[in-house]
Design an enzyme around this catalytic site. Structure first.
Site, short mmCIF file in Angstrom:
data_model
loop_
_atom_site.label_atom_id
_atom_site.label_comp_id
_atom_site.label_asym_id
_atom_site.label_seq_id
_atom_site.Cartn_x
_atom_site.Cartn_y
_atom_site.Cartn_z
N ARG A 112 0.84 -1.20 0.00
CA ARG A 112 0.00 0.00 0.00
C ARG A 112 0.87 1.24 0.00
O ARG A 112 1.90 1.29 0.68
CB ARG A 112 -0.91 0.04 1.24
CG ARG A 112 -2.11 -0.90 1.17
CD ARG A 112 -3.17 -0.38 0.21
NE ARG A 112 -4.33 -1.24 0.16
CZ ARG A 112 -4.50 -2.25 -0.68
NH1 ARG A 112 -3.53 -2.54 -1.55
NH2 ARG A 112 -5.61 -2.96 -0.69
N HIS A 145 0.81 -0.28 -10.14
CA HIS A 145 -0.07 -1.11 -9.31
C HIS A 145 -0.44 -2.40 -10.05
O HIS A 145 -1.62 -2.72 -10.26
CB HIS A 145 -1.33 -0.34 -8.92
CG HIS A 145 -1.90 -0.78 -7.60
ND1 HIS A 145 -2.44 0.08 -6.69
CD2 HIS A 145 -2.00 -2.01 -7.04
CE1 HIS A 145 -2.86 -0.59 -5.63
NE2 HIS A 145 -2.60 -1.86 -5.83
N GLU A 190 -2.44 7.81 -6.28
CA GLU A 190 -2.57 7.04 -7.51
C GLU A 190 -3.80 7.52 -8.28
O GLU A 190 -4.81 7.88 -7.67
CB GLU A 190 -2.70 5.55 -7.19
CG GLU A 190 -1.47 4.94 -6.56
CD GLU A 190 -1.56 3.44 -6.34
OE1 GLU A 190 -2.57 2.84 -6.80
OE2 GLU A 190 -0.65 2.85 -5.73
#
Length: 526
Positions: A233, A280, A262
């Site tokens: 994370r 990601h 993000e």
């Protein structure tokens, strides 16, 4: 009975649509909807299946008059307003284990890429250069890998690293010594990991306790040349501090798949020497996407057709008949567990839950599951009442229950005892007039309601303490909502549980800690 309707608002495997149809659920695929478009149609559906793009916020949930379940194909549920869903009676499900192998493999891939500088070497070679001397790598054989978080994904990373003949040390408050031996890692404290690890990889959720766990201070404690990998994370690492240490050469390299903001269009780490970034991709394999899509379709179908609940973040497994009687005790179990979890700072070895009185005659399984989730949630934000027992078992935590038909004082009493490597802590609660209350801490009787934010202070019972504490809170502009005391006897161990309307700052906690006779002060959130 009409056929349940599910809206698939993000791209899922076609196999998920087939499962819905085979089970007797009408599934519509409408991806790329704007918020206004979603608001117009969501009221027609019983279920909403999403990945990460569609936001099930409070506005969407308010418009979803017939919605019964939101299913997230994946782990993170940042795009779902869980409190709003709970208030609306909407069950929120995720698929916590469908992409574990994929994410673990991505972390290992980034570790290799860092060790051998593969991205930079590729760019250089395809540009027509032949810089063999520039790209001098390091072997992973014999190196020490530090795991921050040794749960499902972390244990898979450990297994792969051990296959590479690396040594693995792990920091995880919920990793028991027996479980550490089972997965082949050495359990250590965080400072030991920082000092010993040649590479550090993070596999923990983002919580108040883990935010910036690799802070500027902690990054400064690492070995020179250490490699940092984050596929968990954004927010676990202080990005600005890491950039400074990359530039200075103290950190040998870093590879991130996740970022504080993000999509990461611009980031302080971009352009740093030996920094690798991916967008990601931890769960982005065909196998993982297939797995989570099939799981979410099966879970949502089961719930809509039979009421069976799997991997719910806001609802335990409870039958329709049990629900009314269990509801206040489930609330007690969650809050008492959260109290215990926030008071434990060391590795948990066992959790014992005792039920006395009328509560002992109920179905205690969902109560125990809710308690476990509460205890572990401060370190494992995405844990839920369904997955909590399995996670506790996976981490080698011994869980035991006991029941007693009579309770000496209360009609119903619940006690949670957490045993750690440093000792035991016990907490008891009851339901009075339908409201959960804490009635015992450290073997001291008291009677306090749970508030959203509470201040816990352990002190010696000396004259002037209450006045001093009230003065400090007033000076800081913190309003007291409730104030409850417990003590052994005059001059001995005492506790204050103070419900407050404002979040105490770290500076305020330090000032309280500095009061005469104060042993411990901390903020609790419920």
């Amino acid at each position: 009975m009409p056929m349940p309707r599910v809206l698939i608002a993000d791209k899922l495997s076609p196999a998920a649509v087939d499962i819905f149809k085979q089970r007797g659920v009408d599934a519509d695929v409408k991806t790329g909807l704007t918020k206004d478009e979603l608001l117009k149609i969501i009221g027609d559906y019983d279920g909403l299946a999403v990945r990460s793009a569609t936001k099930a916020d409070k506005d969407v949930l308010a418009a979803a008059k017939n919605l019964k379940v939101v299913g997230r194909a994946g782990i993170g549920v940042d795009n779902v307003d869980i409190p709003a869903a709970t208030a609306a009676g909407v069950v929120v499900m995720n698929t916590p284990f469908g992409n574990s192998i994929t994410t673990a493999e991505h972390a290992i891939a980034l570790l290799f890429a860092l060790a051998r500088q593969l991205p930079a070497a590729d760019v250089s070679t395809q540009a027509g250069k032949w810089e063999k001397n520039r790209f001098m790598g390091v072997e992973l054989f014999g190196k020490t890998l530090g795991l921050i978080g040794a749960g499902n994904i972390g244990s898979i990373v450990a297994d792969r690293a051990l296959g590479l003949k690396m040594r693995v040390v792990a920091y995880d408050p919920f990793l028991s010594p027996d479980r550490a031996v089972e997965i082949g890692v050495e359990k250590v404290e965080l400072d030991q990991l920082l000092a010993r690890a040649d590479a550090i990889t993070l596999h923990t959720p983002l919580t108040d306790k883990t935010r910036n766990i690799l802070s500027a201070e902690n990054l400064g404690k690492t070995k020179k040349g250490v490699m940092i990998i984050n596929c968990a994370r954004g927010g676990l690492v202080d990005e600005k501090a890491l950039r400074a240490l990359l530039d200075s050469g103290h950190v040998g390299g870093a590879a991130f798949d996740v970022f504080v903001e993000e999509p990461a269009k611009d980031n302080v780490l971009f352009g740093a020497e030996n920094f690798i970034a991916t967008p990601h991709l931890g769960a982005s394999t065909n196998e993982a996407q297939e797995n989570v899509a099939l799981q979410v379709a099966e879970q949502m179908s089961d719930y809509l057709l039979t009421g069976a609940v799997s991997n719910a973040l806001n609802s335990p497994s409870v039958t329709a008949e049990e629900a009314p009687r269990l509801a206040p005790f489930i609330a007690l179990a969650e809050k008492l567990g959260a109290f215990a979890g926030q008071m434990v700072d060391f590795g948990v070895k066992s959790i014992d839950i005792a039920y006395e009185g009328e509560i002992a005659k109920l179905n205690t399984k969902p109560l125990t599951a809710a308690s476990l989730a509460g205890v572990m949630r401060p370190m494992l934000a995405e844990i839920n009442m369904v997955s909590a027992p399995a996670v506790a078992k996976e981490r080698g935590i011994t869980v035991s229950e006991s029941t007693q038909d009579e309770s000496p004082i209360y009609e119903s009493l619940m006690r949670i005892t957490v045993t750690t490597e440093k000792g035991r802590r016990s907490f008891a609660g009851s339901v009075l007039a339908g409201t959960p209350r804490v009635v015992e801490v450290k073997d001291m009787d008291l009677d306090a309601p749970f508030g959203p934010t509470m201040l816990y202070v352990n002190n010696l019972d000396k004259p002037g303490f209450i006045g001093n504490l009230g003065a400090i809170l007033a000076d800081a502009g913190v309003n007291i909502a409730t104030f409850n005391l417990g003590r052994v006897s005059a001059g001995e161990d005492a506790i204050a549980l103070v419900g407050v309307d404002q979040e105490p700052s770290e500076d305020l906690l330090s000032r309280i800690q500095g009061l005469p006779h104060v042993k411990e002060a901390r903020t609790l959130r419920f």
